[in-house]
Design a protein around this motif. Sequence first.
Motif, PDB file in Angstrom:
ATOM      1  N   LEU A 176       2.700 -26.714 -15.289  1.00 48.74           N
ATOM      2  CA  LEU A 176       1.855 -27.543 -14.421  1.00 48.74           C
ATOM      3  C   LEU A 176       0.618 -28.027 -15.170  1.00 48.74           C
ATOM      4  O   LEU A 176       0.178 -29.176 -14.989  1.00 48.74           O
ATOM      5  CB  LEU A 176       1.440 -26.743 -13.182  1.00 48.74           C
ATOM      6  CG  LEU A 176       2.529 -26.460 -12.140  1.00 48.74           C
ATOM      7  CD1 LEU A 176       2.022 -25.477 -11.096  1.00 48.74           C
ATOM      8  CD2 LEU A 176       2.980 -27.759 -11.469  1.00 48.74           C
ATOM      9  N   THR A 235      -0.371 -31.895 -15.749  1.00 49.96           N
ATOM     10  CA  THR A 235      -1.690 -32.338 -15.276  1.00 49.96           C
ATOM     11  C   THR A 235      -2.515 -32.935 -16.408  1.00 49.96           C
ATOM     12  O   THR A 235      -3.155 -33.984 -16.249  1.00 49.96           O
ATOM     13  CB  THR A 235      -2.454 -31.155 -14.649  1.00 49.96           C
ATOM     14  OG1 THR A 235      -1.655 -30.556 -13.635  1.00 49.96           O
ATOM     15  CG2 THR A 235      -3.764 -31.619 -14.042  1.00 49.96           C
ATOM     16  N   LEU A 254      -2.636 -31.883  -8.480  1.00 49.73           N
ATOM     17  CA  LEU A 254      -2.016 -30.781  -9.227  1.00 49.73           C
ATOM     18  C   LEU A 254      -2.949 -29.601  -9.511  1.00 49.73           C
ATOM     19  O   LEU A 254      -2.497 -28.447  -9.487  1.00 49.73           O
ATOM     20  CB  LEU A 254      -1.411 -31.310 -10.523  1.00 49.73           C
ATOM     21  CG  LEU A 254      -0.081 -32.062 -10.369  1.00 49.73           C
ATOM     22  CD1 LEU A 254       0.346 -32.679 -11.689  1.00 49.73           C
ATOM     23  CD2 LEU A 254       1.001 -31.132  -9.842  1.00 49.73           C
ATOM     24  N   ILE A 279      -2.089 -25.679  -9.083  1.00 47.14           N
ATOM     25  CA  ILE A 279      -2.281 -24.675 -10.130  1.00 47.14           C
ATOM     26  C   ILE A 279      -3.115 -23.507  -9.591  1.00 47.14           C
ATOM     27  O   ILE A 279      -2.825 -22.332  -9.880  1.00 47.14           O
ATOM     28  CB  ILE A 279      -2.965 -25.296 -11.360  1.00 47.14           C
ATOM     29  CG1 ILE A 279      -2.032 -26.307 -12.028  1.00 47.14           C
ATOM     30  CG2 ILE A 279      -3.387 -24.219 -12.364  1.00 47.14           C
ATOM     31  CD1 ILE A 279      -2.678 -27.075 -13.168  1.00 47.14           C
TER      32      ILE A 279
END
Length: 385
Positions: A126, A130, A189, A193
């Motif tokens: 992730l 990102t 995002l 996270i």
Amino acid sequence: MARRLSILKQPIFSTFNNHLVDYPSPSNLSYWWGFGSLAGICLVIQIITGIFLAMHYTPHVDLAFYSVEHIMRDVQGGWLLRYMHANGASMFFIVVYLHIFRGLYYGSYASPRELVWCLGVVILLLMIVTAFIGYVLPWGQMSFWGATVITSLASAIPVVGDTIVTWLWGGFSVDNATLNRFFSLHYLLPFIIAGASILHIAALHQYGSNNPLGINSSVDKIAFYPYFYVKDLVGWVAFAIFLSIFVFYAPNVLGHPDNYIPANPMSTPAHIVPEWYFLPIYAILRSIPNKLGGVAAIGLVFVSLFALPFINTSYVRSSTFRPIHQKLFWLLVADCLLLGWIGCQPVEAPYVTIGQIASVFFFLYFAITPFLGKLEAKLIKNHCA
């Protein structure tokens, strides 16, 4: 005293107390166990600075580059926000990479902490997504061409590849729709996270932290506060100094100068390179002459990391007591650094050949893991006999 105890029993305070104050920690934890909290601080910095930057950013191909310049020149404190956010991303990756390599060295992925490791790999994936879409937002030359090159890799996927690329672009080229959806995802995002990080911590606290010896420390634990927060505090201060040096004295040293040139679809940069924290993976991608093979190799990197807890056969966690694995680990560290260097070199001899050899060794490390544990167990048995 009774009133204080009743307050601590409230759900919010009791959770805080159980996981951050009275949390039982192995008594022999070293400074290497402080990178988890540092990663959390980096995430908070990125979210806060990102929210304030979004107030002044304009996700439009004609205005994005100039809105970033507006933040730098006209918004009070805007330059500080921008430099903290840009360099904070690099610091985040430095901390997470150190956290991962510490886990590899001390066997923190071994049973019963498989879920902790797998959630960590999800967080890393992730973070990469990102950071990549965030790199596109300034809409400089490297942003535009990096987005074009990386997103077009999806076209190598059979049957659905072209459809995926069209969906990513929001059209038939990297344009305004691409920038808009990337901005939306980049804003969303980090909160995902953060949620994954909470699950990561919850999974860790289910079985407790590993320790440098890699042994069961359930009978020798002490409260996190006031013993271990001091070690974390030392790490936080050192990190603040390290980040400040980049923010105030070398804010652009980790970036690419071409990104201070507005995006121009008619002018291709001589050498397209991603940010430094993508370079090892980028080197592996470039080492495969076939586009589909390169995409598959990137996927195999994360599959290997996911599989590590399940292919591990060693009964000993810490590399302190695994001399063969210890040597392989340091070779892996050197290999990743070599891949990072190869990733920023031109696609020509001898860099291509060196990158291919380094890529083979990277995957060889994971391929050897199941056999290494059995070999070490056999050597220990023969030694004891």
